[in-house]
Write a protein that holds these residues in place. Structure first.
Motif: not given
Ligand code: ADP
Ligand code: MG
Length: 295
Positions: A183-205
């Motif tokens: 969020x800080x970088x989005x506001x101060x240094x790179x206004x086009x930065x977005x979170x593409x997504x969270x990927x859950x990894x190493x999920x022991x199903x």
């Protein structure tokens, strides 16, 4: 594997994705390799950039001793800092599965310290990648497990951040810090930065715990941040790929890890042009995040 020297095909637009989480061992490098090769198999022109002094990306792509490499990301960034021209293809290695990559090694730690004292220290990687954007449709940056100056450079250079999260522990606090930094970088240094997504990894199903953690992350973040549809299962097959220097698509093509990374690749292709959930600055205070934070 060979050094790339020939003039590369020019592509019109490009997407830069930083793969970041300040916790180590969550699957950043594994995701960078298998998403990158997945995108290449889908016909994209892909460059992977290692922004981690550990050199694990290089090792995962078949370079057994990255500390012995003559040219790495460090030399390239030093040239940018000194206003020197980089040669076409300098430092770029071609992998047999159709991607190019720029390795890093222990010298990157020294550069991180040196960066503190230079002008425009946050934009060095962006300056370099602006050139690379003309040659690749997707550039993935494998970030180090910290939120220091090199990671800030990656986030300033990127259009999107992809956050791998290991479903085997309660990651809420670290995630809040990461989202706040983004969020800080989005506001101060790179206004086009977005979170593409969270990927859950190493999920022991097989375990309830993994299911509960996954559900908790969806509940805590799902309203504001995209959570990728399919998670990556915990599997020794994924761990084996690094030692082999190849992707999961060659190592275990019909397994659940390959399926997970294929699904991620398709989602990234569908999302990367049209994500409309902007990063909010003070994320730590939003109700959704507090819900998760108390558990
Ligand atoms: P990071 O880059 O975040 O430090 P890595 O991708 O290097 O994480 O993964 C950390 C370790 O976990 C490595 O030994 C890797 O081989 C292993 N690993 C990665 N993904 C999986 C998975 N889905 N199942 C089991 N082991 C995995
Ligand atoms: Mg790594």
């Amino acid at each position: 594997m060979s050094r790339v020297s020939e003039k590369q095909k020019t592509v019109s637009s490009s997407v830069v994705i930083a793969i970041s989480n300040q916790k180590g061992g969550v699957g950043k490098t594994t995701t960078c390799v298998n998403l990158g090769i997945g995108l290449a198999r889908a016909g994209e022109k892909v460059l992977l950039v290692e922004a981690d002094a550990q050199g694990s990306l290089a090792v995962s792509l078949g370079i057994s001793e990255p500390d012995k490499l003559d040219v790495t990301l460090v030399n390239i960034l030093e040239k940018v800092i000194n206003d020197e021209e980089t040669e076409s293809g300098e430092g770029i290695i071609r992998h047999e599965e159709g991607i190019d990559f720029i390795p890093a090694n222990i010298e990157l730690a020294g550069l991180e310290t040196a960066l503190v004292n230079i002008m425009s220290r946050e934009t060095v990687m962006r300056q370099f990648l602006q050139e690379m954007r003309r040659q690749y449709s997707y550039i993935l940056i494998d970030c180090m497990p910290s939120l220091g100056m090199i990671t800030i450079n990656a986030l300033v250079a990127a259009d999107y951040v992809l956050v791998p999260v290991e479903a085997a522990y309660l990651p809420v606090k670290g995630l809040q810090q990461l989202i706040k930094t983004i969020g800080n970088i989005h506001r101060k240094l790179n206004p086009s930065l977005q979170i593409l997504g969270i990927l859950l990894t190493k999920v022991d199903r097989r375990t309830n715990f993994a299911r509960e953690t996954s559900a908790m992350i969806r509940e805590a973040y799902g309203e504001r941040v995209h959570i990728f549809e399919n998670s990556i299962p915990l599997s020794v097959r994924a761990a084996e790929t690094a030692a082999e220097g190849k992707s999961i698509y060659l190592h275990d093509p019909r397994g659940a890890v390959a399926e997970g990374y294929l699904s991620l690749t398709e989602e990234v292709l569908a999302l990367a042009g049209c994500v409309d959930k902007p990063v909010e600055a003070e994320s730590a205070g939003t109700p959704g995040l507090q819900k998760g934070g108390g558990q």
